[in-house]
Design an enzyme around this catalytic site. Sequence first.
Site, mmCIF file in Angstrom:
data_model
loop_
_atom_site.group_PDB
_atom_site.id
_atom_site.type_symbol
_atom_site.label_atom_id
_atom_site.label_comp_id
_atom_site.label_asym_id
_atom_site.label_seq_id
_atom_site.Cartn_x
_atom_site.Cartn_y
_atom_site.Cartn_z
ATOM 1 C CB SER A 26 -0.931 -0.021 1.214
ATOM 2 O OG SER A 26 -0.208 -0.234 2.403
ATOM 3 C CD GLU A 28 1.125 7.638 5.160
ATOM 4 O OE1 GLU A 28 0.894 6.544 5.743
ATOM 5 O OE2 GLU A 28 1.641 8.610 5.740
ATOM 6 C CG ASP A 120 2.021 14.395 13.738
ATOM 7 O OD1 ASP A 120 2.312 13.646 14.689
ATOM 8 O OD2 ASP A 120 2.388 14.198 12.564
ATOM 9 C CG PHE A 229 10.340 12.954 9.234
ATOM 10 C CD1 PHE A 229 9.861 14.245 9.339
ATOM 11 C CD2 PHE A 229 10.296 12.352 7.971
ATOM 12 C CE1 PHE A 229 9.369 14.928 8.224
ATOM 13 C CE2 PHE A 229 9.811 13.019 6.858
ATOM 14 C CZ PHE A 229 9.352 14.312 6.983
ATOM 15 C CG HIS A 279 1.615 1.778 4.662
ATOM 16 N ND1 HIS A 279 0.438 1.959 3.968
ATOM 17 C CD2 HIS A 279 1.938 3.002 5.147
ATOM 18 C CE1 HIS A 279 0.058 3.220 4.023
ATOM 19 N NE2 HIS A 279 0.952 3.884 4.734
HETATM 20 P P1 FAD Z 1 -2.512 7.036 19.747
HETATM 21 O O1 FAD Z 1 -2.055 5.651 19.539
HETATM 22 O O2 FAD Z 1 -3.941 7.272 19.959
HETATM 23 O O3 FAD Z 1 -1.724 7.667 20.963
HETATM 24 C C1 FAD Z 1 -0.315 7.679 20.955
HETATM 25 C C2 FAD Z 1 0.226 6.912 22.154
HETATM 26 O O4 FAD Z 1 -0.070 7.642 23.337
HETATM 27 C C3 FAD Z 1 -0.428 5.552 22.307
HETATM 28 O O5 FAD Z 1 0.282 4.585 21.558
HETATM 29 C C4 FAD Z 1 -0.359 5.352 23.788
HETATM 30 O O6 FAD Z 1 0.891 4.844 24.164
HETATM 31 C C5 FAD Z 1 -0.472 6.758 24.356
HETATM 32 N N1 FAD Z 1 -1.861 7.059 24.729
HETATM 33 C C6 FAD Z 1 -2.678 7.929 24.120
HETATM 34 N N2 FAD Z 1 -3.862 7.992 24.770
HETATM 35 C C7 FAD Z 1 -3.778 7.131 25.802
HETATM 36 C C8 FAD Z 1 -4.677 6.731 26.841
HETATM 37 N N3 FAD Z 1 -5.888 7.235 26.951
HETATM 38 N N4 FAD Z 1 -4.249 5.809 27.713
HETATM 39 C C9 FAD Z 1 -3.011 5.261 27.619
HETATM 40 N N5 FAD Z 1 -2.117 5.604 26.672
HETATM 41 C C10 FAD Z 1 -2.496 6.522 25.770
HETATM 42 N N6 FAD Z 1 -0.414 12.414 11.883
HETATM 43 C C11 FAD Z 1 -1.194 13.346 11.292
HETATM 44 O O7 FAD Z 1 -1.394 14.444 11.838
HETATM 45 N N7 FAD Z 1 -1.778 13.109 10.077
HETATM 46 C C12 FAD Z 1 -1.653 11.924 9.436
HETATM 47 O O8 FAD Z 1 -2.195 11.734 8.353
HETATM 48 C C13 FAD Z 1 -0.841 10.904 10.042
HETATM 49 N N8 FAD Z 1 -0.685 9.691 9.465
HETATM 50 C C14 FAD Z 1 0.008 8.707 10.136
HETATM 51 C C15 FAD Z 1 0.044 7.403 9.596
HETATM 52 C C16 FAD Z 1 0.691 6.376 10.271
HETATM 53 C C17 FAD Z 1 0.705 4.984 9.665
HETATM 54 C C18 FAD Z 1 1.338 6.643 11.516
HETATM 55 C C19 FAD Z 1 2.051 5.551 12.269
HETATM 56 C C20 FAD Z 1 1.317 7.930 12.052
HETATM 57 C C21 FAD Z 1 0.638 8.964 11.390
HETATM 58 N N9 FAD Z 1 0.541 10.252 11.915
HETATM 59 C C22 FAD Z 1 -0.229 11.204 11.293
HETATM 60 C C23 FAD Z 1 1.263 10.577 13.137
HETATM 61 C C24 FAD Z 1 0.368 10.385 14.393
HETATM 62 O O9 FAD Z 1 -0.699 11.289 14.364
HETATM 63 C C25 FAD Z 1 1.240 10.631 15.603
HETATM 64 O O10 FAD Z 1 2.148 9.578 15.746
HETATM 65 C C26 FAD Z 1 0.452 10.867 16.893
HETATM 66 O O11 FAD Z 1 1.358 11.385 17.862
HETATM 67 C C27 FAD Z 1 -0.157 9.600 17.445
HETATM 68 O O12 FAD Z 1 -1.281 9.225 16.743
HETATM 69 P P2 FAD Z 1 -1.963 7.802 17.077
HETATM 70 O O13 FAD Z 1 -3.344 7.773 16.581
HETATM 71 O O14 FAD Z 1 -1.108 6.696 16.689
HETATM 72 O O15 FAD Z 1 -2.006 7.970 18.634
#
Ligand code: FAD
Length: 307
Positions: A26, A28, A120, A229, A279
């Site tokens: 895939s 991105e 982010d 990064f 990916h």
């Molecule tokens: P989450 O997994 O929800 O949270 C990050 C970490 O914080 C968790 O793994 C956990 O350890 C901890 N955490 C959070 N909340 C809790 C809780 N309630 N209890 C316990 N622990 C908690 N960013 C963008 O802005 N735009 C994008 O399009 C984008 N695409 C991405 C694509 C991929 C494949 C990846 C891996 C990252 C991408 N990112 C993007 C970056 C991402 O937004 C950041 O890494 C962000 O800091 C974490 O997002 P997440 O949804 O993985 O976080």
Amino acid sequence: MSGISTSQKSGNELLAPRPANRVEVSFEFFPPTSDALAEKHWQALNRLAPLGPKFVSVTYGAGGSTRERTHAMVTRIRQETDLEPAAHLTCVGAEIGEIDEVAENYWQSGIRHLVVLRGDPPEGSTKFSPHPGGFNGSVELITHLKKQHDFEISVGCYPEIHPDAKSSLADIDYLKRKMDAGATRAITQFFFDPEVYLRFVDRARTHGITIPIVPGILPVSSYSKIRKFAGQCGTQVPAWLTHLFENLDEDPATRNLVAAMVASEQCRQLQRAGVADFHFYTLNRADLVYSVCHTLGLRPDQNFAAV
Ligand code: FAD
């Protein structure tokens, strides 16, 4: 004589083609920042499309800053190609109603796959803080979206632990919560050491995470950018990688060859360990990713109609 033949044998083994039908990829992309760049990015997508990706995803700028451009690119992919688009969606800086509107627009446009992330923080801030009328994180967002429509949901995961995680166990627990909320695929943050990924998958499986954990591969198009990064997201940059890109800042031709070699070797090591799904973070550049896919055994579908 025998020494030479032994090393030739292992070289042949290393370079022998792998069965192409086992590999799934895939890609991105990020949405173009101007109309002028849009066509260039579209060409990159066109170059990679005949490799038959399972889906192509489009990122959502920090703090939702590319909402319209992400939507435009994803719907263009839906309307003008046979590719399966996936839209990234985050909850940073947005009220629930705004996110509902974005998701509803996707559903109405025939987009069924979302890559759901917390997101982010916007330019100028380093820490996530939930919007007062929004979601606290990705688990809440996934749960909510699944109630709206039966989207296919992919999420992010972190072989080298997310910088906000209290521990590696807490990080894995949170990934499990994403799966329990409805995620059916996890895509890793980029990493360079295949062992790091393989250990992470083992830990995840031990914790009852059963969904595919797809390695996120980032070919090194610019060493200084990737270093930056990596510093932001906690990815280790091994000394051997630094050494390989030494003195290549002003030498793009050599840098690209080295980058293709590094990413191909990383993927082939993963492939040898049984990984068949990759990916690619393309950064909207097709050539490097195309060459890595080629070494994995992928060939363009001759019947694929250019768009
Ligand atoms: P989450 O997994 O929800 O949270 C990050 C970490 O914080 C968790 O793994 C956990 O350890 C901890 N955490 C959070 N909340 C809790 C809780 N309630 N209890 C316990 N622990 C908690 N960013 C963008 O802005 N735009 C994008 O399009 C984008 N695409 C991405 C694509 C991929 C494949 C990846 C891996 C990252 C991408 N990112 C993007 C970056 C991402 O937004 C950041 O890494 C962000 O800091 C974490 O997002 P997440 O949804 O993985 O976080």
